[in-house]
Motif scaffolding. Structure first.
Motif, mmCIF file in Angstrom:
data_model
loop_
_atom_site.group_PDB
_atom_site.id
_atom_site.type_symbol
_atom_site.label_atom_id
_atom_site.label_comp_id
_atom_site.label_asym_id
_atom_site.label_seq_id
_atom_site.Cartn_x
_atom_site.Cartn_y
_atom_site.Cartn_z
ATOM 1 N N UNK A 424 0.849 -1.175 0.000
ATOM 2 C CA UNK A 424 0.000 0.000 0.000
ATOM 3 C C UNK A 424 0.891 1.233 0.000
ATOM 4 N N UNK A 425 0.286 2.388 -0.057
ATOM 5 C CA UNK A 425 1.039 3.625 -0.025
ATOM 6 C C UNK A 425 1.145 4.274 -1.387
ATOM 7 N N UNK A 426 1.722 5.472 -1.396
ATOM 8 C CA UNK A 426 1.814 6.242 -2.626
ATOM 9 C C UNK A 426 2.759 5.607 -3.655
ATOM 10 N N UNK A 427 3.672 4.745 -3.204
ATOM 11 C CA UNK A 427 4.588 4.108 -4.139
ATOM 12 C C UNK A 427 4.230 2.674 -4.467
ATOM 13 N N UNK A 428 3.006 2.246 -4.131
ATOM 14 C CA UNK A 428 2.638 0.835 -4.318
ATOM 15 C C UNK A 428 2.619 0.447 -5.797
ATOM 16 N N UNK A 429 1.964 1.235 -6.637
ATOM 17 C CA UNK A 429 1.895 0.875 -8.060
ATOM 18 C C UNK A 429 3.268 0.942 -8.717
ATOM 19 N N UNK A 430 4.085 1.920 -8.310
ATOM 20 C CA UNK A 430 5.439 2.001 -8.865
ATOM 21 C C UNK A 430 6.262 0.785 -8.457
ATOM 22 N N UNK A 431 6.086 0.317 -7.214
ATOM 23 C CA UNK A 431 6.802 -0.881 -6.770
ATOM 24 C C UNK A 431 6.302 -2.120 -7.501
ATOM 25 N N UNK A 432 5.003 -2.177 -7.785
ATOM 26 C CA UNK A 432 4.466 -3.320 -8.542
ATOM 27 C C UNK A 432 5.015 -3.337 -9.959
ATOM 28 N N UNK A 433 5.147 -2.169 -10.584
ATOM 29 C CA UNK A 433 5.754 -2.130 -11.920
ATOM 30 C C UNK A 433 7.188 -2.647 -11.866
ATOM 31 N N UNK A 434 7.930 -2.204 -10.863
ATOM 32 C CA UNK A 434 9.321 -2.652 -10.748
ATOM 33 C C UNK A 434 9.392 -4.152 -10.497
ATOM 34 N N UNK A 435 8.448 -4.686 -9.705
ATOM 35 C CA UNK A 435 8.434 -6.134 -9.470
ATOM 36 C C UNK A 435 8.147 -6.879 -10.767
ATOM 37 N N UNK A 436 7.228 -6.361 -11.572
ATOM 38 C CA UNK A 436 6.948 -6.969 -12.870
ATOM 39 C C UNK A 436 8.201 -7.009 -13.727
ATOM 40 N N UNK A 437 8.941 -5.902 -13.759
ATOM 41 C CA UNK A 437 10.172 -5.844 -14.538
ATOM 42 C C UNK A 437 11.225 -6.778 -13.957
ATOM 43 N N UNK A 438 11.364 -6.784 -12.622
ATOM 44 C CA UNK A 438 12.418 -7.575 -11.983
ATOM 45 C C UNK A 438 12.235 -9.061 -12.223
ATOM 46 N N UNK A 439 11.001 -9.533 -12.138
ATOM 47 C CA UNK A 439 10.763 -10.962 -12.352
ATOM 48 C C UNK A 439 11.085 -11.342 -13.786
ATOM 49 N N UNK A 440 10.651 -10.526 -14.737
ATOM 50 C CA UNK A 440 10.876 -10.847 -16.145
ATOM 51 C C UNK A 440 12.333 -10.640 -16.566
ATOM 52 N N UNK A 441 13.106 -9.894 -15.769
ATOM 53 C CA UNK A 441 14.516 -9.680 -16.082
ATOM 54 C C UNK A 441 15.420 -10.693 -15.400
ATOM 55 N N UNK A 442 14.894 -11.495 -14.507
ATOM 56 C CA UNK A 442 15.720 -12.409 -13.725
ATOM 57 C C UNK A 442 16.171 -13.589 -14.573
ATOM 58 N N UNK A 443 17.280 -14.192 -14.132
ATOM 59 C CA UNK A 443 17.779 -15.382 -14.812
ATOM 60 C C UNK A 443 18.481 -15.054 -16.110
ATOM 61 N N UNK A 444 18.859 -16.102 -16.830
ATOM 62 C CA UNK A 444 19.567 -15.974 -18.097
ATOM 63 C C UNK A 444 19.381 -17.269 -18.871
ATOM 64 N N UNK A 445 19.789 -17.318 -20.143
ATOM 65 C CA UNK A 445 19.611 -18.561 -20.907
ATOM 66 C C UNK A 445 20.251 -19.779 -20.263
ATOM 67 N N UNK A 446 21.363 -19.588 -19.527
ATOM 68 C CA UNK A 446 21.994 -20.729 -18.877
ATOM 69 C C UNK A 446 21.538 -20.895 -17.429
#
Length: 903
Positions: A424-446
């Motif tokens: 919750x809070x004023x930065x909740x949606x911004x943190x959710x966007x960053x979480x979306x990016x972080x999950x999809x950026x994690x890992x690598x082909x190997x």
């Protein structure tokens, strides 16, 4: 809303019914029946006479009267109990859920008599459904229709998830009325009570301990599915202090020192074109903006104290150049990009993915000149790559100019504690966007087990990225569900599949599975991102997320989450645990991203992972970089009969042009005269002017080559470097022109084609003429182009603005080899075509079109093993990108080999 007369009518009616029930029933029994029991205790003879006698009418009437008296006594006791609880203001939802009909009827009458709303009383007595308020979390709920106002009416703030609204309360308002207005269901008022119980309101003072007593000025929290009534105005967000600006630990020197050698030895960075996605120090950081059909004019990045210098001419630079853009600042924890913040691990992951984008573009180029033109990376991604390259502890040695190996610096960014986490809070949606990016950026082909996946419903995705974003395009790691129920179904299917695999191995944790069965299919972390489920789906979500422990399934919920930890996120990402208990300590700061930045990064990640071009058109994402050659037009038959070889522009009589070579390491050849050495920045200026044959304004060059200098300093450095470049070119040529080699006209610098011979321009002219030529002349032109292109543009240099132009030149070389190979195959020279294509594959081993042409050449030679070898080499090369050859390529290879085997 009931009118004043209506409310009093209901009160009078409820009071009359209650009075009639309490006093009227005993009076009627006394008058009509009398006392139904015996006046004295009967003896033995009386009891015998009673049982021996028959059933009389009087006996039946007395028995009915006794039953009525018992019912009345129970009702009176219920009335007394309800009055006592109403007076004390304590009611337990858990007890009310199991109360008898007498208590329910008494509650209806008393509440209606006190408040004048049968609807509100009915809502209170009915209570919430088990899915809305669970039995394992009993709360002290409000009276059936708790009075909201005990003071003068006034505005209060209503929180719905991360949104805030101004709601004007009035004397006599009650929670069931708010529930009806905001939730469309008066029966859901206990949820509002539960969300606000025991909260302290520092601005207005007081703590909500009794839902009967709520004052104006208290900011009430409502469930995330609440919708504001018509006429409700959004509240302005509270003012937040600006984030601290931290000076980057490393800076670019204010002036490039003179180099003793003509060709400097640059350091490698993640922006090393196309070929190396590995991070290293950045020598010349610059961030080009969106380019258009005209030369681009990016925003400068001077220090705040700088003042714009006067332009050399009205057309020298746009007005926007005088306004400094927000700087990228870094510290030991992460990168601050305007209002966005992210830790170093996430910045590295994005920087690594950005390098893979250029390799994917090389792979999908088919040889058509206008097919999928190269575009610059989004500005946010370019700035992040620059910040990563500048960090001294993140620099890494190069693994080769043609390597797609990904550094294993990215930790697991995809997991959250099991059970779900609310934000919750004023930065909740911004943190959710960053979480979306972080999950999809994690890992690598190997690292397939670390490549997290996201399950999100379409409504939440639109909330995070904007309603204009319909879809990001197909993405195996992003599952967009039509509704929250469908998203939960996807999560449940993941849980079932993983549980079955664990059962097959008699294990209970995926970590043990990976150790004992390393060859089992990859089961990466899965994160559900959605709003807090409504009452109807809350229990289902709780059960599903509770089962995610050990199965790497977690959830990030926008809003409060009663069955796990709830974290309040400020606009700058700093966190505070509001309720619940976190399995692991809550990070003191979470990454936060704005919608535009998140879209740019997601577009880059998707292209890097899928190899498909961006599916989102955004003004913030740059358009195609201006090509170095004009659009090719069809020629008339007369023009195609014979095209002469390219003739250089005429220079001064008896003069020889200076030779600027940019294919391969950039250099100036045949320097004969003595003089000052070539500066590193002057060499970069030479490359920049070569790929901008029409020239560029002083301010524009400074913005690319000197992005960290003040505007006035950048202009002066451009003049100094231009003078140095002119001097060194003059030492390699014999022209006597006063302003030869580097010309300045109308405030724009450009290379003089009459006195400078640039190999990139020669390649451009060869390709222009070859497309309209035919016969032997076409072959001669294409052969000359293939002989000229032997290495990437400005090889080993890491200029940030260079990759789009480097890719353009690479495509010229690839196109020349494809066209010449086709000509050789058409003229029955398969062996020459095969050798030519082998050379082209060595220059661009990720381009699938080259392998396809080479397979045709091997087929013409009758070499079935060669076709098989090419397919294996392609498969191995594309494995660097976590990709496979296209189905058409595999089918073609099979058909070609089969046709040779049948002969």
């Amino acid at each position: 809303m009931l009118s004043w007369l209506g409310r009093w009518t209901v009160r009078a009616s409820a009071g009359s019914v209650l009075l009639a029930a309490i006093a009227g029933i005993p009076a009627w029994l006394a008058l009509a029946v009398g006392w139904p029991l015996p006046r004295a205790v009967p003896d033995q003879d009386g009891l015998v006479a009673f049982f021996d006698g028959g059933v009389t009418d009087r006996m039946v009437v007395n028995l009915l009267a006794v039953a009525i008296w018992l019912v009345w006594a129970l009702f009176a006791q219920a009335v007394v109990a309800e009055l006592r609880e109403t007076t004390r203001g304590v009611k337990d939802l858990h007890q009310r859920r199991h109360r008898n009909p007498m208590r329910a009827a008494a509650s209806v009458l008393i509440s209606s008599m006190l408040l004048g709303s049968v609807l509100a009383a009915t809502a209170a007595t009915a209570g919430p459904q088990p899915a809305r308020v669970t039995a394992d979390a009993p709360i002290a709920a409000a009276q059936a229709a708790p009075v909201l106002i005990r003071a003068a009416e006034g505005p209060t703030i209503v929180h719905v998830g991360t949104e805030r609204y101004v709601y004007v309360v009035k004397r006599g308002d009650y929670l069931s009325k708010i529930s009806q207005a905001w939730l469309g269901d008066a029966e859901r008022w206990p949820e509002i009570c539960q969300l606000n119980k025991h909260r302290h309101f520092p601005r207005a003072g007081g703590t909500l301990r009794d839902c009967n007593i709520i004052y104006p000025g208290w900011d009430l929290r409502l469930p995330v599915d609440a919708r504001p009534p018509a006429g409700t105005t959004p509240a302005q967000p509270p003012a937040q202090p600006p984030p601290p600006v931290i000076t980057p630990p490393t800076t670019v020197p204010s002036a490039a020192p003179s180099s003793p050698a003509v060709t400097p030895s640059p350091s490698v960075s993640p922006s090393t074109a196309v070929d190396s996605p590995v991070t290293a120090p950045l020598t010349v950081p610059a961030s080009p903006p969106a380019a258009t059909s005209a030369p681009a004019s990016p925003s400068p990045n001077p220090s705040p104290s700088s003042s714009p210098a006067p332009s050399e001419s009205p057309s020298a630079a746009p007005a926007a150049s005088d306004t400094p853009s927000p700087a990228v600042t870094t510290d030991e924890h992460g990168v601050q990009l305007e209002s966005n913040w992210m830790p170093w691990a996430l910045a590295i992951a994005i920087s690594t993915a950005a390098a893979l984008v250029w390799l994917q573009r090389r792979r999908r180029y088919t040889g058509q000149p206008d097919d999928d033109p190269p575009t610059e990376l989004p500005p946010s991604v370019v700035k992040l790559r620059r910040a990563v390259a500048r960090h001294p502890e993140l620099a890494h040695a190069d693994t080769g100019t043609d390597s797609a190996e990904v550094p294993t610096l990215v930790p697991d960014l995809a997991r959250l504690p099991a059970g779900g986490t609310g934000i919750i809070g004023d930065g909740a949606t911004a943190a959710a966007r960053a979480a979306l990016v972080a999950v999809l950026a994690s890992g690598s082909p190997d690292q397939p087990d670390a490549r997290g996946e996201v399950v999100i419903d379409a409504a939440t995705l639109a909330t995070l990225l904007g309603s204009e974003v319909v879809t990001l395009g197909p993405w195996p790691r992003l599952h967009v569900a039509d509704s929250m129920d469908e998203a939960l179904t996807v999560i449940e299917s993941r849980l079932l599949h993983r549980s079955r695999i664990l059962d097959e191995h008699a294990l209970s944790d995926l970590g043990e599975l990976r150790q004992q069965a390393p060859d089992e299919e990859a089961l990466p972390p899965v994160m559900l991102i959605t709003e807090t489920p409504p009452a109807g789906a809350r229990m289902r979500a709780k059960v599903a997320l509770a089962l995610g422990e050990g199965l790497h399934v977690s959830a990030l919920l926008l809003g409060e989450w009663a069955h796990g930890a709830t974290v309040e996120v400020a606009t700058d990402g700093h966190t505070k645990l509001v309720s619940g208990t976190a399995v692991e300590p809550v990070p003191p700061r979470l990454p936060v991203l704005g919608p535009a930045t998140a879209i740019q990064i997601l577009t880059t990640l998707r292209e890097a992972q899928t190899g498909e071009p961006p599916a989102i058109a955004s003004e913030a994402v740059p358009i195609t970089v201006e090509p170095l050659h004009a659009s090719r037009t069809s020629a008339t038959p007369a023009e195609t009969t014979e095209v002469p070889a390219p003739v250089p522009a005429a220079g001064p009589a008896g003069s020889a042009r200076a030779k600027l070579r940019l294919i391969g390491p950039p250099r100036i050849e045949d320097i004969t005269a003595e003089g000052r050495p070539l500066r590193a920045k002057a060499l970069e200026l030479a490359v920049y002017l070569a790929v901008h044959p029409d020239g560029a304004a002083t301010r524009e060059i400074g913005e690319y080559l000197e992005p960290d200098a003040r505007i006035s300093q950048a202009d002066q450095r451009v003049h100094t470097n231009a003078s140095n470049l002119r001097h060194v070119l003059g030492r390699a040529g014999t022209a006597d022109a006063k302003n030869g080699y580097v010309i300045k006209s109308a405030g724009r610098y450009r290379l003089d084609p009459a006195t400078v011979d640039v190999d990139v321009w020669t390649l451009r002219d060869l390709m222009r003429k070859a497309t309209i030529a035919s016969g032997p002349n076409r072959r001669e032109l294409l052969t000359a182009a293939c002989d000229l292109y032997t290495a990437p543009l400005a090889e080993d240099q890491d200029y940030e603005w260079l990759p789009p132009h480097r890719e353009t030149i690479r495509r010229w070389g690839t196109e020349a080899h494809l066209l010449l190979a086709d000509h050789m195959l058409d003229t029955h020279h398969p062996e020459e075509a095969s050798d030519l294509l082998d050379k082209a594959i060595g220059l661009d081993r990720y381009n699938e079109a080259l392998y396809v042409r080479a397979m045709h050449a091997r087929h013409a030679l009758g070499d079935a093993d060669g076709i098989r070898t090419l397919l294996r080499a392609l498969t191995k090369a594309l494995a660097d990108l976590d990709a496979e050859p296209q189905e058409d390529t595999i089918t073609l290879a099979t058909q070609l080999r089969t046709s040779l085997d049948d002969k």
